[in-house]
Write a protein that holds these residues in place. Structure first.
Motif, PDB file in Angstrom:
ATOM      1  N   GLY A   1       2.563   7.669  -6.474  1.00  0.00           N
ATOM      2  CA  GLY A   1       1.815   8.464  -7.169  1.00  0.00           C
ATOM      3  C   GLY A   1       0.240   8.130  -7.329  1.00  0.00           C
ATOM      4  O   GLY A   1      -0.574   8.788  -7.865  1.00  0.00           O
ATOM      5  N   MET A   2      -0.057   6.596  -6.884  1.00  0.00           N
ATOM      6  CA  MET A   2      -1.265   6.263  -6.880  1.00  0.00           C
ATOM      7  C   MET A   2      -2.113   6.793  -5.798  1.00  0.00           C
ATOM      8  O   MET A   2      -1.511   7.380  -4.589  1.00  0.00           O
ATOM      9  CB  MET A   2      -1.413   4.547  -6.766  1.00  0.00           C
ATOM     10  N   ASP A   3      -3.388   7.187  -5.804  1.00  0.00           N
ATOM     11  CA  ASP A   3      -4.046   8.155  -5.069  1.00  0.00           C
ATOM     12  C   ASP A   3      -4.950   6.992  -3.853  1.00  0.00           C
ATOM     13  O   ASP A   3      -5.283   7.534  -2.700  1.00  0.00           O
ATOM     14  CB  ASP A   3      -5.360   8.914  -5.838  1.00  0.00           C
ATOM     15  N   ASP A   4      -5.336   5.810  -4.310  1.00  0.00           N
ATOM     16  CA  ASP A   4      -6.039   5.041  -3.466  1.00  0.00           C
ATOM     17  C   ASP A   4      -5.817   3.670  -3.959  1.00  0.00           C
ATOM     18  O   ASP A   4      -5.159   3.337  -4.923  1.00  0.00           O
ATOM     19  CB  ASP A   4      -7.517   5.291  -3.580  1.00  0.00           C
TER      20      ASP A   4
ATOM     21  N   ARG B   1       0.863  -1.092  -0.110  1.00  0.00           N
ATOM     22  CA  ARG B   1      -0.017   0.201  -0.033  1.00  0.00           C
ATOM     23  C   ARG B   1       1.056   1.364   0.047  1.00  0.00           C
ATOM     24  O   ARG B   1       0.688   2.161  -0.957  1.00  0.00           O
ATOM     25  CB  ARG B   1      -1.040  -0.075   1.300  1.00  0.00           C
ATOM     26  N   GLN B   2       1.888   1.337   0.906  1.00  0.00           N
ATOM     27  CA  GLN B   2       2.681   2.323   0.831  1.00  0.00           C
ATOM     28  C   GLN B   2       3.554   2.672  -0.469  1.00  0.00           C
ATOM     29  O   GLN B   2       3.667   3.934  -0.746  1.00  0.00           O
ATOM     30  CB  GLN B   2       3.820   2.423   1.931  1.00  0.00           C
ATOM     31  N   ARG B   3       3.841   1.490  -1.030  1.00  0.00           N
ATOM     32  CA  ARG B   3       4.633   1.735  -2.420  1.00  0.00           C
ATOM     33  C   ARG B   3       3.595   2.239  -3.518  1.00  0.00           C
ATOM     34  O   ARG B   3       3.964   3.248  -4.173  1.00  0.00           O
ATOM     35  CB  ARG B   3       4.990   0.221  -2.866  1.00  0.00           C
ATOM     36  N   CYS B   4       2.532   1.874  -3.306  1.00  0.00           N
ATOM     37  CA  CYS B   4       1.385   2.468  -4.169  1.00  0.00           C
ATOM     38  C   CYS B   4       1.424   4.131  -4.229  1.00  0.00           C
ATOM     39  O   CYS B   4       1.429   4.835  -5.230  1.00  0.00           O
ATOM     40  CB  CYS B   4      -0.031   1.769  -4.117  1.00  0.00           C
ATOM     41  N   LEU B   5       1.228   4.353  -2.780  1.00  0.00           N
ATOM     42  CA  LEU B   5       1.009   6.081  -2.712  1.00  0.00           C
ATOM     43  C   LEU B   5       2.492   6.733  -2.838  1.00  0.00           C
ATOM     44  O   LEU B   5       2.503   7.926  -3.387  1.00  0.00           O
ATOM     45  CB  LEU B   5       0.722   6.003  -1.143  1.00  0.00           C
TER      46      LEU B   5
END
Length: 577
Positions: free
Chosen positions: A434-437, A427-431
Motif C-alpha cells: 500500500g505504499m505509494d512511492d 520495490r514491488q513489496r512496498c507497492l
C-alpha cells in the motif's frame, strides 16, 4: 591281426563322435560358465557404477543446493549491508548538504566538498557491488521508458561540468539530428553508462578535451541503433592493458593516475549493461594521445508518445491535487508530515531538509507501532516510512494504516517508503502493501524535493497561467494564422525549462544569490516571451529576493516553480491541440 568288421568300425566311429560331442559339450559348458562369470562381474561393476552415479548425483544436487543457498545468503548479506551502510551514509551526505547551503568560509566549503566527494565515492562503490551481484545472479532487469537523448545528455553534462572545470577540461557534445527524441529504453542505465565513461575520461585528462557524440548507425522500421562515443585527449591506455579493462576489478596500470580511485567495476558493469540491452561496447586508444570508448545499442521507436505524455502529465497533476482541500491556502506546510525512522540521525537530517524547504510542522515516530498510534490522532498530508525498524516494520505499519483508512472512510494519505534496498523485489513489496512511492537512501534535497512535488498538493492560486494576449500576438506572426511558430517556440521552451529549473534548485540549495538572480531572470524572460504568466511572476519574486540577498525561504519558493511548470505544460498542450 584280425581285420575289423564293418560293425566294429561303425561302433568306433560312433564312440569317437560321442567323445567329440562330449568334449564339445564340456567346452561349451566351460565357455558358458566363463560367460556367466564375466556377465556377473560386469553386472556387479554396473551396479557399482550406478551406486557411484547415484552418489555423485546426490553430491551434485547437494553442491548445487549449497551453492544456491550461498548465493541467497550473499544476496541477503548484501541487502542487509547495503541498508546498514546506507543508513549512516544518509546522515553524512544529508548533513554535508545542509552544511554546504549554510554560511561558510572558503576553507570550510572545501572541507565540506571533500566530505561530499568521499561519501559519493563510497556510495558509488556500494552501488557497483550491488549491480555486479545482480548481474552474476541474472537478476538485473531493464526499466524501459521514453528517452529524450538530448535532454539526457544535457543533464549528464551539467552534472560533470564542475569536475571537468577542476581539471581544466572542456566538454563538447554532438547528437545526430536524425536521432528521435522519444525512443524507448532504460534511460537510467544509459545515463549510468555515460556517466561512468565521461567520468573516466575526465579522471585521466588534464587541460584537454572530452567529446561525446550520439550518431544514428541504423534506422529500421521499428528501432534505431545508436553509436555513442566518449573520446578524450588524456593519457591513453597501453595495448596490453586494453584487453582486460572490461573484466571485473580490472584497472589499467597508469603511472600518471596517482590520486585516481575506484574499484575497477565500472567498465565491467557498463559492458554487462550494454550486453543486457543487446548492444556491444569497445574502445580504441593510443598511449599518450587519448582514448575513445564507444557502444552501440538498439532502442525501439515509440508510436504512442503524445498520448502517453499527456496522460502522465494529467495523472501527475491529479496526484498532486487529490489531497488538496478547497480552502485557499498558500502552502501545505500547515499540515503535518510524519517521519517514521528508527535512526535518530536520519530523522534529524530529513527534518532539517523539510525545514529548509519551509515545512516545519513535522512529527516523528521511531517504529511502525508508534506511527500507527499517532496516525489515529492527526491528519497527515504525507508519511515518510522506513521499512526496517524494531517492534513493527514499515510494511506492517502501512497495512494497518491502510486498514484504518478503509474502516474509518478516511482519504488515503501518500506513504513514501524510505529504503536502502533498491531491488525490484523490494520495490514491488512496498507497492503491494500500500505504499505509494519509494525514496532511496541516502536522501538528498533533490530527491526529497522531487517526491514532495509529486505527492503534495499544489498551492492554490488565482493567477492566470498563460497570458492569451501574448499567445495571440505570436500566432499572428504568421499571416495565415497558422500556430506553427507557436508550436516551435513551445517545443524549445519545454526542452530547455526542466534543466533550468533543476539549476535554480541547485543554486538555491547552494545559496548562490548572484547566480540565482541571473538564472531566474533568464528563465523569466523566456517565459514572458511566450505568454507564461504565473510562473514568470514566481521567477520575478525569486530574482528580487536573490538580488537583495534575502534568501530566507528561497528553497520553498523555488520548489513552487515545479507544480507551476506542470500546470503550464498542461495548458500549453491543450492550447496547441
Amino acid at each position: 591281426m584280425k581285420a575289423m568288421t564293418n560293425a566294429e568300425h561303425e561302433i568306433m566311429v560312433l564312440r569317437k563322435t560321442i567323445e567329440d560331442l562330449s568334449h564339445q559339450i564340456i567346452q561349451s559348458k566351460h565357455q558358458e560358465e566363463k560367460a556367466l562369470s564375466e556377465f556377473s562381474a560386469m553386472n556387479n561393476e554396473l551396479v557399482n557404477l550406478q551406486r557411484l552415479l547415484a552418489k555423485s548425483n546426490a553430491e551434485l544436487r547437494a553442491a548445487r543446493e549449497e551453492a544456491e543457498q550461498a548465493n541467497q545468503a550473499r544476496a541477503r548479506f548484501l541487502a542487509i549491508m547495503t541498508h546498514e551502510i546506507r543508513t549512516p551514509m544518509n546522515g553524512v551526505i544529508g548533513m554535508a548538504e545542509m552544511l554546504m547551503s549554510s554560511e561558510l568560509s572558503e576553507e570550510q566549503k572545501r572541507s565540506v566538498m571533500l566530505i561530499q566527494e568521499s561519501a559519493e565515492l563510497l556510495l558509488s562503490m556500494i552501488n557497483n557491488m550491488l549491480d555486479l551481484s545482480k548481474m552474476e545472479a541474472g537478476k538485473m532487469q531493464l526499466q524501459e521508458g521514453v528517452i529524450n537523448m538530448r535532454l539526457l545528455l544535457d543533464h549528464i553534462i551539467r552534472l560533470i561540468e564542475p569536475k571537468a572545470n577542476e581539471n581544466e577540461n572542456t566538454i563538447s557534445t554532438f547528437i545526430d539530428y536524425r536521432v528521435k527524441s522519444d525512443l524507448i529504453g532504460d534511460g537510467g542505465r544509459i545515463r549510468q553508462i555515460l556517466l561512468n565513461l565521461i567520468n573516466n575520461a575526465n579522471k585521466f585528462t588534464r587541460n584537454g578535451k572530452i567529446e561525446v557524440s550520439v550518431q544514428l548507425k541504423e534506422n529500421r522500421a521499428n528501432l534505431q541503433v545508436l553509436h555513442i562515443e566518449v573520446s578524450d585527449t588524456g593519457i591513453g591506455i597501453a595495448p596490453d592493458q586494453q584487453k582486460r579493462l572490461f573484466q571485473p576489478y580490472a584497472q589499467a596500470e597508469r603511472p600518471e593516475q596517482h590520486g585516481v580511485e575506484g574499484t575497477g567495476l565500472g567498465l565491467s558493469i557498463c559492458k554487462s549493461l550494454v550486453e543486457l540491452m543487446e548492444g556491444t561496447i569497445d574502445l580504441k586508444s593510443d598511449e599518450g594521445k587519448g582514448s575513445i570508448f564507444w557502444f552501440d545499442i538498439p532502442l525501439k521507436k515509440n508510436t504512442t508518445t503524445e498520448a502517453k505524455s499527456e496522460q502522465e502529465q494529467a495523472k501527475g497533476i491529479e496526484e498532486r491535487n487529490r489531497h488538496a482541500s478547497n480552502a485557499p491556502v498558500a502552502r501545505v506546510t500547515d499540515q503535518p508530515i510524519l517521519i517514521v525512522e528508527d535512526n535518530p540521525i536520519n530523522s534529524q537530517v530529513i527534518q532539517l531538509q523539510l525545514k529548509k524547504m519551509g515545512m516545519s510542522n513535522v512529527h516523528l515516530a521511531t517504529n511502525g507501532q508508534e506511527a500507527f498510534d499517532v496516525f489515529h490522532q492527526h491528519q497527515y498530508v504525507l508519511v515518510l516510512m522506513d521499512n526496517r525498524m524494531p517492534v513493527m516494520d514499515g510494511f506492517q505499519a502501512t497495512r494497518k494504516i491502510r486498514d484504518l483508512e478503509r474502516m474509518k472512510l478516511r482519504e488515503p494519505v501518500p506513504i513514501i517508503a524510505l529504503t536502502a534496498n533498491t531491488s525490484p523485489e523490494d520495490r514491488q513489496r512496498c507497492l503491494e502493501v500500500g505504499m505509494d512511492d519509494i525514496l532511496t537512501k541516502p536522501v538528498n534535497l533533490e530527491s526529497l524535493t522531487r517526491i514532495l512535488h509529486k505527492w503534495l498538493p499544489a498551492a492554490a492560486t488565482t493567477e492566470k497561467v498563460l497570458d492569451m494576449n501574448v499567445i495571440q500576438e505570436i500566432i499572428e506572426l504568421n499571416e495565415e494564422g497558422d500556430p506553427e511558430v507557436l508550436r516551435t517556440l513551445i517545443d524549445m521552451y519545454q526542452n530547455e525549462t526542466p534543466g533550468k529549473l533543476e539549476r535554480l534548485q541547485r543554486l538555491a540549495n547552494e545559496r548562490n544569490a548572484k547566480s540565482l538572480a541571473e538564472a531566474a531572470h533568464e528563465l523569466k524572460s523566456g517565459s514572458l516571451s511566450i505568454g507564461v504568466h504565473h510562473l514568470s511572476k514566481l521567477l520575478s519574486e525569486i530574482e528580487q529576493k536573490a538580488r537583495e540577498t534575502n534568501l530566507d525561504g528561497i528553497e520553498a519558493l523555488v520548489q513552487s516553480l515545479f507544480p507551476a511548470y506542470d500546470q503550464v505544460c498542461m495548458e500549453l498542450k491543450q492550447l496547441v491541440n
